[in-house]
Design an enzyme around this catalytic site. Structure first.
Site, short mmCIF file in Angstrom:
data_model
loop_
_atom_site.label_atom_id
_atom_site.label_comp_id
_atom_site.label_asym_id
_atom_site.label_seq_id
_atom_site.Cartn_x
_atom_site.Cartn_y
_atom_site.Cartn_z
N GLY A 195 -1.50 5.93 72.22
CA GLY A 195 -2.21 7.22 72.18
C GLY A 195 -3.71 7.02 72.16
CB SER A 251 0.54 13.48 58.83
OG SER A 251 0.10 14.80 58.62
CD GLU A 277 2.12 19.99 58.37
OE1 GLU A 277 0.90 20.14 58.16
OE2 GLU A 277 2.91 20.95 58.43
CE1 TYR A 309 2.38 15.36 63.84
CE2 TYR A 309 1.92 16.28 61.67
CZ TYR A 309 1.65 15.36 62.67
OH TYR A 309 0.64 14.45 62.49
NE ARG A 338 -8.12 18.16 64.84
CZ ARG A 338 -6.92 17.75 64.44
NH1 ARG A 338 -6.15 17.04 65.24
NH2 ARG A 338 -6.49 18.01 63.23
CG ASN A 392 -4.29 22.80 70.91
OD1 ASN A 392 -4.99 21.85 70.59
ND2 ASN A 392 -3.09 22.65 71.43
CG PHE A 393 -5.74 20.55 66.43
CD1 PHE A 393 -4.64 20.36 65.60
CD2 PHE A 393 -5.76 19.93 67.66
CE1 PHE A 393 -3.57 19.56 66.01
CE2 PHE A 393 -4.70 19.12 68.08
CZ PHE A 393 -3.61 18.94 67.25
CE LYS A 431 -7.67 30.04 68.45
NZ LYS A 431 -6.27 30.42 68.21
N GLY A 489 -4.70 32.88 63.23
CA GLY A 489 -3.53 33.18 62.39
C GLY A 489 -3.94 33.32 60.93
NE ARG A 541 -3.68 22.36 56.97
CZ ARG A 541 -2.88 23.31 56.48
NH1 ARG A 541 -3.12 23.87 55.30
NH2 ARG A 541 -1.82 23.70 57.17
P1 NAP Z 1 -4.04 13.59 69.42
O1 NAP Z 1 -5.47 13.85 69.77
O2 NAP Z 1 -3.03 14.64 69.68
O3 NAP Z 1 -3.60 12.24 70.19
C1 NAP Z 1 -2.26 11.85 70.31
C2 NAP Z 1 -2.12 10.90 71.49
O4 NAP Z 1 -0.73 10.58 71.63
C3 NAP Z 1 -2.58 11.49 72.84
O5 NAP Z 1 -3.30 10.52 73.54
C4 NAP Z 1 -1.26 11.79 73.54
O6 NAP Z 1 -1.33 11.72 74.94
C5 NAP Z 1 -0.39 10.65 73.01
N1 NAP Z 1 1.03 10.93 73.17
C6 NAP Z 1 1.67 12.12 72.99
N2 NAP Z 1 2.99 11.97 73.25
C7 NAP Z 1 3.18 10.67 73.58
C8 NAP Z 1 4.31 9.91 73.95
N3 NAP Z 1 5.52 10.45 74.07
N4 NAP Z 1 4.14 8.59 74.22
C9 NAP Z 1 2.91 8.03 74.16
N5 NAP Z 1 1.80 8.71 73.84
C10 NAP Z 1 1.94 10.00 73.54
O7 NAP Z 1 -3.92 13.18 67.88
P2 NAP Z 1 -5.06 12.57 66.90
O8 NAP Z 1 -5.72 13.69 66.22
O9 NAP Z 1 -5.84 11.56 67.62
O10 NAP Z 1 -4.13 11.88 65.80
C11 NAP Z 1 -3.71 10.52 65.94
C12 NAP Z 1 -2.44 10.30 65.15
O11 NAP Z 1 -2.69 10.60 63.77
C13 NAP Z 1 -1.27 11.18 65.54
O12 NAP Z 1 -0.10 10.43 65.35
C14 NAP Z 1 -1.31 12.33 64.55
O13 NAP Z 1 -0.03 12.89 64.40
C15 NAP Z 1 -1.78 11.60 63.32
N6 NAP Z 1 -2.54 12.39 62.36
C16 NAP Z 1 -3.60 13.13 62.76
C17 NAP Z 1 -4.34 13.82 61.83
C18 NAP Z 1 -5.54 14.63 62.24
O14 NAP Z 1 -5.99 15.46 61.43
N7 NAP Z 1 -6.12 14.41 63.41
C19 NAP Z 1 -4.00 13.76 60.47
C20 NAP Z 1 -2.92 12.97 60.08
C21 NAP Z 1 -2.19 12.28 61.04
P3 NAP Z 1 -1.56 13.08 75.79
O15 NAP Z 1 -2.89 13.60 75.36
O16 NAP Z 1 -1.52 12.59 77.19
O17 NAP Z 1 -0.46 13.99 75.41
O1 F7E Z 2 -4.23 24.16 61.40
C1 F7E Z 2 -4.41 27.66 60.28
C2 F7E Z 2 -3.04 27.02 60.38
O2 F7E Z 2 -3.59 23.31 63.65
C3 F7E Z 2 -4.92 24.19 60.16
C4 F7E Z 2 -2.83 18.01 62.77
O3 F7E Z 2 -3.81 17.07 63.12
O4 F7E Z 2 -3.55 18.10 60.48
C5 F7E Z 2 -3.34 18.88 61.64
O5 F7E Z 2 -2.38 19.90 61.39
C6 F7E Z 2 -4.66 25.50 59.44
C7 F7E Z 2 -3.19 25.90 59.36
O6 F7E Z 2 -4.04 21.70 61.72
C8 F7E Z 2 -5.10 29.18 63.49
O7 F7E Z 2 -2.02 27.96 60.06
C9 F7E Z 2 -5.17 29.77 61.40
O8 F7E Z 2 -2.91 26.38 58.08
O9 F7E Z 2 -5.91 22.85 62.78
P1 F7E Z 2 -4.48 23.02 62.48
P2 F7E Z 2 -2.75 21.35 60.84
O10 F7E Z 2 -1.61 22.22 61.14
O11 F7E Z 2 -3.19 21.27 59.42
C10 F7E Z 2 -2.40 17.39 59.99
C11 F7E Z 2 -2.85 16.58 58.81
C12 F7E Z 2 -1.73 16.60 61.04
O12 F7E Z 2 -1.16 15.55 60.78
C13 F7E Z 2 -1.56 17.27 62.36
O13 F7E Z 2 -1.29 16.31 63.39
O14 F7E Z 2 -5.29 26.55 60.19
N1 F7E Z 2 -4.76 28.47 61.46
N2 F7E Z 2 -5.37 30.22 62.65
C14 F7E Z 2 -4.72 28.08 62.72
N3 F7E Z 2 -4.40 26.89 63.29
C15 F7E Z 2 -4.46 26.79 64.64
N4 F7E Z 2 -4.16 25.61 65.23
N5 F7E Z 2 -4.81 27.86 65.42
C16 F7E Z 2 -5.15 29.08 64.90
O15 F7E Z 2 -5.46 30.01 65.63
#
Ligand code: NAP
Ligand code: F7E
Length: 326
Positions: free
Chosen positions: A9, A128, A130, A154, A189, A192-193, A197, A216, A222
């Site tokens: 990834g 995570s 989560e 997830y 980022r 759609n996070f 956004k 939403g 967070r």
């Molecule tokens: P991200 O931007 O969504 O990146 C995920 C990567 O995984 C993308 O390059 C995606 O490729 C690739 N991928 C998706 N499906 C795949 C598959 N089937 N096989 C191989 N590659 C695949 O996520 P991130 O924010 O960098 O997060 C990195 C990791 O940390 C993830 O595992 C996420 O769940 C975890 N995490 C993130 C957070 C956070 O707040 N960012 C917090 C805790 C844990 P495409 O773009 O081509 O789909």
């Molecule tokens: O939502 C609220 C939503 O999608 C944060 C991923 O990286 O962190 C991430 O997951 C909060 C939630 O992140 C909208 O309901 C309101 O309470 O930015 P998010 P997430 O769900 O916390 C964890 C640690 C990961 O591991 C995940 O990979 O924001 N919220 N309105 C919204 N969220 C989104 N996306 N869009 C809205 O319009």
């Protein structure tokens, strides 16, 4: 000889920052990309690192163990960072089986591939916050010992990955670290996070390019940090001289989505209440209400400290979008 790292990834938010970080440390960086019909999309976040062959890419998918065996066999990396995932929580309700196959079973494919062809590689697993769901310790924090009770497909898939990593560590002595990372953000980022956004929309509203912002749940809180700080934590774990372990990575400060809107719109001399529309479409079937992490273990054992605050991170993101549109 330079150390070799393999990042699954690599084109994700974290993969791109981790690549930059490891290149600065002198690593030879390899990464996996997922095939996309628009080839530019496969490497959009790391385009600047592909010149001069700084980063080497291979096609692989976590659901295709043969592709993982092939690349691990070829690279024989000292360090593997498993960052690939279907990482969007809301989307995981729409695509639960796909999410489980990638984010859950995909990790097992990687561990098996590694066990077969490179059992001594150190592995970082992107776990995570989560996974905790709505469990909170009495003092208001989540930490390594907080029971896990995920509230999304997830989160369930990540709990499986976390547990199977612990199981492979204990059963086979593999060097595997679970980094339990709380939300981390940046200009890279996905928009759609919620952070990016909100920031993108606020800038567009300021510049007259958009009228409303549909969101939403505004009350969820967070613990938001910056991705650059968090990729350093990943690396620190794999450099540890202690036994492989699990570490929470968080700032320890939490804010609501409402606070996020308030700060971002205010900085642009706007009042978010004039523009934000509550839209059922962005609500989740089950919500995780509050997250605030205690990363004492990571800070005291491995010396991690974040450089960014919630405010400096949002300022950087706002600056990015202003530059982009102006
Ligand atoms: P991200 O931007 O969504 O990146 C995920 C990567 O995984 C993308 O390059 C995606 O490729 C690739 N991928 C998706 N499906 C795949 C598959 N089937 N096989 C191989 N590659 C695949 O996520 P991130 O924010 O960098 O997060 C990195 C990791 O940390 C993830 O595992 C996420 O769940 C975890 N995490 C993130 C957070 C956070 O707040 N960012 C917090 C805790 C844990 P495409 O773009 O081509 O789909
Ligand atoms: O939502 C609220 C939503 O999608 C944060 C991923 O990286 O962190 C991430 O997951 C909060 C939630 O992140 C909208 O309901 C309101 O309470 O930015 P998010 P997430 O769900 O916390 C964890 C640690 C990961 O591991 C995940 O990979 O924001 N919220 N309105 C919204 N969220 C989104 N996306 N869009 C809205 O319009």
């Amino acid at each position: 000889m330079n150390k070799k790292a393999l990042i699954t990834g690599i084109n994700g938010q974290d993969g791109s920052y981790l690549s930059e970080f490891l290149l600065k440390k002198g690593y030879e960086v390899w990464g996996t990309v997922k095939r996309n019909s628009v080839s530019e999309t496969q490497s959009s976040r790391i385009e600047h690192l592909l010149k001069d062959g700084k980063v080497k890419l291979e096609y692989a998918d976590l659901t295709d163990m043969s592709s993982l065996i092939r690349i691990i066999q070829k690279v024989k990396p000292e360090e593997i960072y498993n960052l690939a995932a279907q990482s969007h929580v809301r989307v995981s309700f729409d695509q639960p089986i796909y999410t489980t196959n990638v984010t859950g079973l995909g990790t097992l494919n990687l561990l098996e591939a590694c066990r077969m062809v490179s059992p001594n590689s150190k592995i970082y697993q992107a776990s995570s916050s989560e996974m905790f769901g709505n469990n909170i310790d009495d003092d208001g924090y989540q930490r390594e010992t907080t029971p896990m009770n995920p509230v999304s497909p997830y989160g369930c898939a990540k709990v499986f990955s976390y547990n199977i990593c612990r199981n492979y560590r204990n059963s086979y002595g593999m060097k595997i670290w679970n980094g339990i990372l709380f939300n981390h953000e940046s200009p890279r980022r996905g928009t759609n996070f919620v952070t990016n956004k909100v920031v993108k929309a606020a800038v567009r509203i300021k510049l007259g390019l958009q009228e409303k912002l549909h969101l939403g749940n505004l009350d969820a809180t967070r613990d938001w940090g910056h991705a650059k700080d968090y990729v350093e934590a990943m690396w620190l774990m794999l450099q540890s001289t202690l036994k492989p372990d699990d570490y929470v990575c968080a700032t320890g400060v939490s804010h609501s989505v409402k606070d996020l809107c308030d700060y971002t719109f205010n900085k642009l001399d706007l009042d978010f209440r004039d523009y934000v529309v509550i839209d059922e479409k962005h609500m989740r079937p089950e919500e995780l209400y509050d997250l605030k992490g205690d990363s004492t273990k990571l800070r005291s054992e491995l010396g991690w400290t974040p450089k960014y605050t919630f405010e400096t991170m949002l300022d950087e993101m706002t600056e990015y979008w202003l530059n982009k549109y102006e």
